[in-house]
Design a protein around this motif. Structure first.
Motif, PDB file in Angstrom:
ATOM      1  N   ALA A  10       0.840  -1.207   0.000  1.00  0.00           N
ATOM      2  CA  ALA A  10       0.000   0.000   0.000  1.00  0.00           C
ATOM      3  C   ALA A  10       0.872   1.252   0.000  1.00  0.00           C
ATOM      4  O   ALA A  10       0.571   2.230  -0.688  1.00  0.00           O
ATOM      5  CB  ALA A  10      -0.942  -0.007   1.193  1.00  0.00           C
ATOM      6  N   GLN A  11       1.960   1.220   0.735  1.00  0.00           N
ATOM      7  CA  GLN A  11       2.892   2.357   0.749  1.00  0.00           C
ATOM      8  C   GLN A  11       3.540   2.525  -0.619  1.00  0.00           C
ATOM      9  O   GLN A  11       3.675   3.641  -1.117  1.00  0.00           O
ATOM     10  CB  GLN A  11       3.956   2.154   1.814  1.00  0.00           C
ATOM     11  N   ASP A  12       3.906   1.413  -1.236  1.00  0.00           N
ATOM     12  CA  ASP A  12       4.488   1.488  -2.581  1.00  0.00           C
ATOM     13  C   ASP A  12       3.498   2.097  -3.567  1.00  0.00           C
ATOM     14  O   ASP A  12       3.873   2.945  -4.390  1.00  0.00           O
ATOM     15  CB  ASP A  12       4.909   0.100  -3.069  1.00  0.00           C
ATOM     16  N   ALA A  13       2.240   1.676  -3.497  1.00  0.00           N
ATOM     17  CA  ALA A  13       1.224   2.174  -4.428  1.00  0.00           C
ATOM     18  C   ALA A  13       0.903   3.645  -4.177  1.00  0.00           C
ATOM     19  O   ALA A  13       0.697   4.408  -5.121  1.00  0.00           O
ATOM     20  CB  ALA A  13      -0.040   1.327  -4.326  1.00  0.00           C
ATOM     21  N   ALA A  14       0.849   4.050  -2.910  1.00  0.00           N
ATOM     22  CA  ALA A  14       0.525   5.444  -2.582  1.00  0.00           C
ATOM     23  C   ALA A  14       1.702   6.376  -2.844  1.00  0.00           C
ATOM     24  O   ALA A  14       1.510   7.549  -3.135  1.00  0.00           O
ATOM     25  CB  ALA A  14       0.098   5.552  -1.127  1.00  0.00           C
ATOM     26  N   GLY A  15       2.914   5.853  -2.699  1.00  0.00           N
ATOM     27  CA  GLY A  15       4.095   6.673  -2.908  1.00  0.00           C
ATOM     28  C   GLY A  15       4.432   7.576  -1.728  1.00  0.00           C
ATOM     29  O   GLY A  15       5.300   8.436  -1.829  1.00  0.00           O
ATOM     30  N   VAL A  16       3.735   7.391  -0.612  1.00  0.00           N
ATOM     31  CA  VAL A  16       3.992   8.148   0.611  1.00  0.00           C
ATOM     32  C   VAL A  16       3.843   7.215   1.807  1.00  0.00           C
ATOM     33  O   VAL A  16       3.163   6.190   1.716  1.00  0.00           O
ATOM     34  CB  VAL A  16       3.036   9.352   0.784  1.00  0.00           C
ATOM     35  N   GLU A  17       4.473   7.572   2.926  1.00  0.00           N
ATOM     36  CA  GLU A  17       4.332   6.774   4.146  1.00  0.00           C
ATOM     37  C   GLU A  17       3.053   7.121   4.894  1.00  0.00           C
ATOM     38  O   GLU A  17       2.419   6.254   5.491  1.00  0.00           O
ATOM     39  CB  GLU A  17       5.525   6.990   5.073  1.00  0.00           C
ATOM     40  N   GLU A  18       2.711   8.402   4.892  1.00  0.00           N
ATOM     41  CA  GLU A  18       1.500   8.832   5.582  1.00  0.00           C
ATOM     42  C   GLU A  18       1.036  10.170   5.053  1.00  0.00           C
ATOM     43  O   GLU A  18       1.794  10.899   4.399  1.00  0.00           O
ATOM     44  CB  GLU A  18       1.697   8.901   7.094  1.00  0.00           C
ATOM     45  N   GLU A  19      -0.242  10.473   5.338  1.00  0.00           N
ATOM     46  CA  GLU A  19      -0.846  11.743   4.959  1.00  0.00           C
ATOM     47  C   GLU A  19      -2.098  11.931   5.807  1.00  0.00           C
ATOM     48  O   GLU A  19      -2.553  10.987   6.445  1.00  0.00           O
ATOM     49  CB  GLU A  19      -1.183  11.766   3.469  1.00  0.00           C
ATOM     50  N   THR A  20      -2.639  13.121   5.817  1.00  0.00           N
ATOM     51  CA  THR A  20      -3.876  13.357   6.556  1.00  0.00           C
ATOM     52  C   THR A  20      -5.058  13.302   5.605  1.00  0.00           C
ATOM     53  O   THR A  20      -4.894  13.417   4.384  1.00  0.00           O
ATOM     54  CB  THR A  20      -3.852  14.720   7.270  1.00  0.00           C
ATOM     55  N   THR A  21      -6.244  13.114   6.176  1.00  0.00           N
ATOM     56  CA  THR A  21      -7.453  13.026   5.365  1.00  0.00           C
ATOM     57  C   THR A  21      -8.563  13.850   5.979  1.00  0.00           C
ATOM     58  O   THR A  21      -8.603  14.047   7.196  1.00  0.00           O
ATOM     59  CB  THR A  21      -7.920  11.570   5.212  1.00  0.00           C
ATOM     60  N   GLU A  22      -9.449  14.325   5.140  1.00  0.00           N
ATOM     61  CA  GLU A  22     -10.648  15.018   5.595  1.00  0.00           C
ATOM     62  C   GLU A  22     -11.888  14.170   5.379  1.00  0.00           C
ATOM     63  O   GLU A  22     -13.005  14.636   5.598  1.00  0.00           O
ATOM     64  CB  GLU A  22     -10.776  16.357   4.879  1.00  0.00           C
ATOM     65  N   ALA A  23     -11.730  12.905   4.965  1.00  0.00           N
ATOM     66  CA  ALA A  23     -12.870  12.014   4.738  1.00  0.00           C
ATOM     67  C   ALA A  23     -13.630  11.805   6.048  1.00  0.00           C
ATOM     68  O   ALA A  23     -13.037  11.759   7.125  1.00  0.00           O
ATOM     69  CB  ALA A  23     -12.382  10.678   4.183  1.00  0.00           C
ATOM     70  N   ASP A  24     -14.951  11.667   5.940  1.00  0.00           N
ATOM     71  CA  ASP A  24     -15.751  11.508   7.151  1.00  0.00           C
ATOM     72  C   ASP A  24     -16.100  10.058   7.480  1.00  0.00           C
ATOM     73  O   ASP A  24     -16.506   9.761   8.604  1.00  0.00           O
ATOM     74  CB  ASP A  24     -17.016  12.362   7.085  1.00  0.00           C
ATOM     75  N   THR A  25     -15.933   9.154   6.524  1.00  0.00           N
ATOM     76  CA  THR A  25     -16.151   7.727   6.766  1.00  0.00           C
ATOM     77  C   THR A  25     -15.049   6.929   6.070  1.00  0.00           C
ATOM     78  O   THR A  25     -14.356   7.448   5.188  1.00  0.00           O
ATOM     79  CB  THR A  25     -17.498   7.233   6.210  1.00  0.00           C
ATOM     80  N   VAL A  26     -14.926   5.663   6.434  1.00  0.00           N
ATOM     81  CA  VAL A  26     -13.946   4.793   5.784  1.00  0.00           C
ATOM     82  C   VAL A  26     -14.275   4.644   4.303  1.00  0.00           C
ATOM     83  O   VAL A  26     -13.384   4.650   3.454  1.00  0.00           O
ATOM     84  CB  VAL A  26     -13.866   3.428   6.499  1.00  0.00           C
ATOM     85  N   GLY A  27     -15.554   4.552   3.954  1.00  0.00           N
ATOM     86  CA  GLY A  27     -15.941   4.450   2.542  1.00  0.00           C
ATOM     87  C   GLY A  27     -15.516   5.667   1.751  1.00  0.00           C
ATOM     88  O   GLY A  27     -14.984   5.553   0.639  1.00  0.00           O
ATOM     89  N   ALA A  28     -15.750   6.846   2.303  1.00  0.00           N
ATOM     90  CA  ALA A  28     -15.323   8.083   1.632  1.00  0.00           C
ATOM     91  C   ALA A  28     -13.805   8.143   1.543  1.00  0.00           C
ATOM     92  O   ALA A  28     -13.255   8.633   0.548  1.00  0.00           O
ATOM     93  CB  ALA A  28     -15.868   9.299   2.383  1.00  0.00           C
ATOM     94  N   LEU A  29     -13.144   7.618   2.549  1.00  0.00           N
ATOM     95  CA  LEU A  29     -11.678   7.582   2.522  1.00  0.00           C
ATOM     96  C   LEU A  29     -11.179   6.706   1.386  1.00  0.00           C
ATOM     97  O   LEU A  29     -10.265   7.083   0.656  1.00  0.00           O
ATOM     98  CB  LEU A  29     -11.137   7.068   3.860  1.00  0.00           C
ATOM     99  N   ARG A  30     -11.774   5.534   1.214  1.00  0.00           N
ATOM    100  CA  ARG A  30     -11.366   4.649   0.105  1.00  0.00           C
ATOM    101  C   ARG A  30     -11.468   5.377  -1.240  1.00  0.00           C
ATOM    102  O   ARG A  30     -10.561   5.309  -2.058  1.00  0.00           O
ATOM    103  CB  ARG A  30     -12.222   3.383   0.081  1.00  0.00           C
ATOM    104  N   VAL A  31     -12.582   6.066  -1.455  1.00  0.00           N
ATOM    105  CA  VAL A  31     -12.780   6.802  -2.713  1.00  0.00           C
ATOM    106  C   VAL A  31     -11.713   7.885  -2.864  1.00  0.00           C
ATOM    107  O   VAL A  31     -11.101   8.031  -3.926  1.00  0.00           O
ATOM    108  CB  VAL A  31     -14.198   7.406  -2.766  1.00  0.00           C
ATOM    109  N   ALA A  32     -11.458   8.629  -1.795  1.00  0.00           N
ATOM    110  CA  ALA A  32     -10.471   9.711  -1.840  1.00  0.00           C
ATOM    111  C   ALA A  32      -9.060   9.176  -2.096  1.00  0.00           C
ATOM    112  O   ALA A  32      -8.286   9.783  -2.844  1.00  0.00           O
ATOM    113  CB  ALA A  32     -10.502  10.507  -0.537  1.00  0.00           C
ATOM    114  N   LEU A  33      -8.731   8.039  -1.473  1.00  0.00           N
ATOM    115  CA  LEU A  33      -7.391   7.476  -1.654  1.00  0.00           C
ATOM    116  C   LEU A  33      -7.161   7.020  -3.089  1.00  0.00           C
ATOM    117  O   LEU A  33      -6.087   7.235  -3.645  1.00  0.00           O
ATOM    118  CB  LEU A  33      -7.165   6.319  -0.683  1.00  0.00           C
TER     119      LEU A  33
END
Length: 77
Positions: free
Chosen positions: A10-33
């Motif tokens: 997942a880190q390889d695919a994202a290209g970052v170790e971490e980041e912050t999110t403004e998503a309000d649910t896990v489902g919205a987070l998946r879409v945003a990611l």
């Protein structure tokens, strides 16, 4: 605002170790990611998402959460 931490593939695919999110649910987070990191589309639906250490489904609210860990499946013993 939770911090999203990526591990292994997942880190390889994202290209970052971490980041912050403004998503309000896990489902919205998946879409945003996937929107932010298209390479995650290949593995994200197989990943476990842990919110503050607890596995969460798409309806899980992220209000007040500190971390979301994105853990791809792994083998080993």
């Amino acid at each position: 605002m939770p911090t999203v931490r990526y591990f292994a593939a997942a880190q390889d695919a994202a290209g970052v170790e971490e980041e912050t999110t403004e998503a309000d649910t896990v489902g919205a987070l998946r879409v945003a990611l996937i929107h932010a990191h298209p390479a995650l589309a290949v593995i994200l639906d197989r990943c476990a998402l842990l919110v503050d250490g607890v596995r969460a489904d798409d309806g899980f609210a992220l209000a007040g959460a500190g971390t979301v860990d994105v853990l791809p499946p792994f083998a080993g013993g």
